[in-house]
Write a protein that holds these residues in place. Structure first.
Motif: not given
Length: 416
Positions: A25-46
């Protein structure tokens, strides 16, 4: 397995699926903010101490960390300079990038194939003990890797690895999307620059024409008077001035033609004429002793077109061919007919054996304001030539290769 990790496979699956939904569901208009948000969520989940998104950099032949989650291990990684992995140094991240085979190890601290800086305990190293790494692909080609690490042994499960592989596929898609957006932005910027240049030059061309018309009239009147009075020395000077004036006048007309094309005001005065006669006349006018123009074709080719505009195309092609031909080689012009699409087409080929056009220039050759290194013009001749061909429902294309020379092919419908 670490006791902080959920033991129930159902609970773990639901948690990872929920995280996956949040990442998608992350907005992917800009790559770096999307990657940063994804990295945070992955870290929390794992519950991973470090999550890195690494992309490959061609210039340095390295994998470098584009984004990572905020954690002490990530900070330690940056402080130790372990946020870049040269391909030549190998290591597990490079191995996954090169082979595409996902990696999971609960005791990477004992793995001699891993980089010492990754597996060495802090403060000398990053202190990774458990690690999972998957490859990120963009349109089937390796783009980078996604990795998670923990300082505890046997921390990650096979389900964690499957989760990371799913996220990596999504990262490949958004990386490709971001590349397309960047390309479209660059193209829009370039179009804007061209549009601005065209508007500026159009205004200048109109103003120049207003000055040139009375100046040309005055020079021609002085030329006639000097010719009548027999002032040979001054006559040569005024003739040189007139030649320069005519060249400037043609340039202004080309600039105005660009404006007419953009505004849909480009009119054609169609009439039937013999294209071969025009070619012969232009060949005589543009041939040189070192570079003659040879024409091979029938005696008559009737075209229903604007003769002034077709002459503009042919003059441009022949002049360019003579200018860029190899020393003491001819320019070859071939004319032929072809039955196609229910009618007859005329093909006019102009070939020389000069240095081939570079592939980088070839891609943009027919765009406005694009000129080669040896060109003295502003880069409008071929653009206008192709647009005139299109206005006649024809085509103008080019091929240029080492060893076979350069050939421009003008194709026009023959309508009598």
């Amino acid at each position: 397995m670490n006791q902080n990790k959920p033991q129930n496979i159902t609970v773990q699956s639901e948690r990872l699926l929920t995280t996956l939904e949040r990442i998608l569901a992350i907005r992917t208009i800009q790559l770096k903010p999307a990657l940063h948000q994804a990295a945070q969520l992955i870290g929390e989940a794992l519950k991973a101490e470090k999550v890195d998104v690494l992309f490959y950099e061609t210039e340095t032949r390295s994998l470098f960390v584009v984004e990572s989650n905020e954690s002490p291990m990530s900070q330690r990684q940056r402080r130790l300079g372990l946020d870049r992995y040269p391909i030549a140094n190998r290591g597990r991240a490079v191995e996954v990038f090169l082979t595409g085979k996902s990696f999971r190890d609960g005791h990477v601290d004992r793995d001699e194939a891993e980089l010492p800086g990754v597996r060495t305990p802090p403060p000398e190293g990053m202190g990774a003990v458990s690690q999972i790494i998957v490859r990120i692909e963009k349109e089937g080609k390796p783009e980078g890797v996604l990795m998670a690490a923990s300082s505890e042994p046997d921390f990650f499960t096979d389900l964690d690895l499957l989760f990371l592989e799913a996220i990596a596929r999504w990262l490949g898609v958004i990386a490709h999307r971001a590349e397309l957006v960047e390309q479209q932005t660059q193209e829009a910027t370039e179009r804007g620059r061209h549009r601005g240049a065209e508007e500026l030059l159009t205004v200048m061309a109109h103003d120049l024409k207003n000055y040139l018309t009375p100046l040309k009239t005055r020079l021609e009147m002085i030329h006639r008077r000097m010719k009548k009075d027999g002032q040979e020395k001054d006559l040569r000077d005024i003739q040189a001035a007139l030649t320069t004036m005519y060249r400037l006048e043609r340039l202004v007309e080309r600039l105005l033609d660009v404006a007419r094309l953009d505004q849909g005001l480009f009119a054609l005065n169609r009439q039937t004429f013999n294209g071969m006669e025009m070619l012969q006349e232009m060949a005589v006018a543009l041939s040189t002793a070192e570079t003659p123009i040879h024409i091979d074709g029938p005696e008559q080719v009737l075209l229903f077109a604007d003769p002034d505009r077709i002459q503009q195309i042919i003059e441009n092609l022949l002049a360019n061919a003579v200018k860029h031909a190899a020393a003491h080689t001819p320019v070859l012009v071939k004319v032929g007919r072809e039955k196609r699409d229910g009618g007859t087409w005329v093909h006019i080929s102009v070939h020389n054996d000069g240095i081939p056009i570079s592939s980088a220039l070839l891609t943009h050759l027919f765009q406005p304001f694009v000129a080669g290194a040896r060109s003295q013009g502003v880069g409008l001749g071929l653009y206008l030539a192709r647009m005139i061909a299109h206005a006649h429902h024809g085509t103008l294309n080019v091929t240029s290769k080492e060893g076979s020379g350069t050939e421009f092919l003008l194709s026009l419908p023959e309508r009598t």
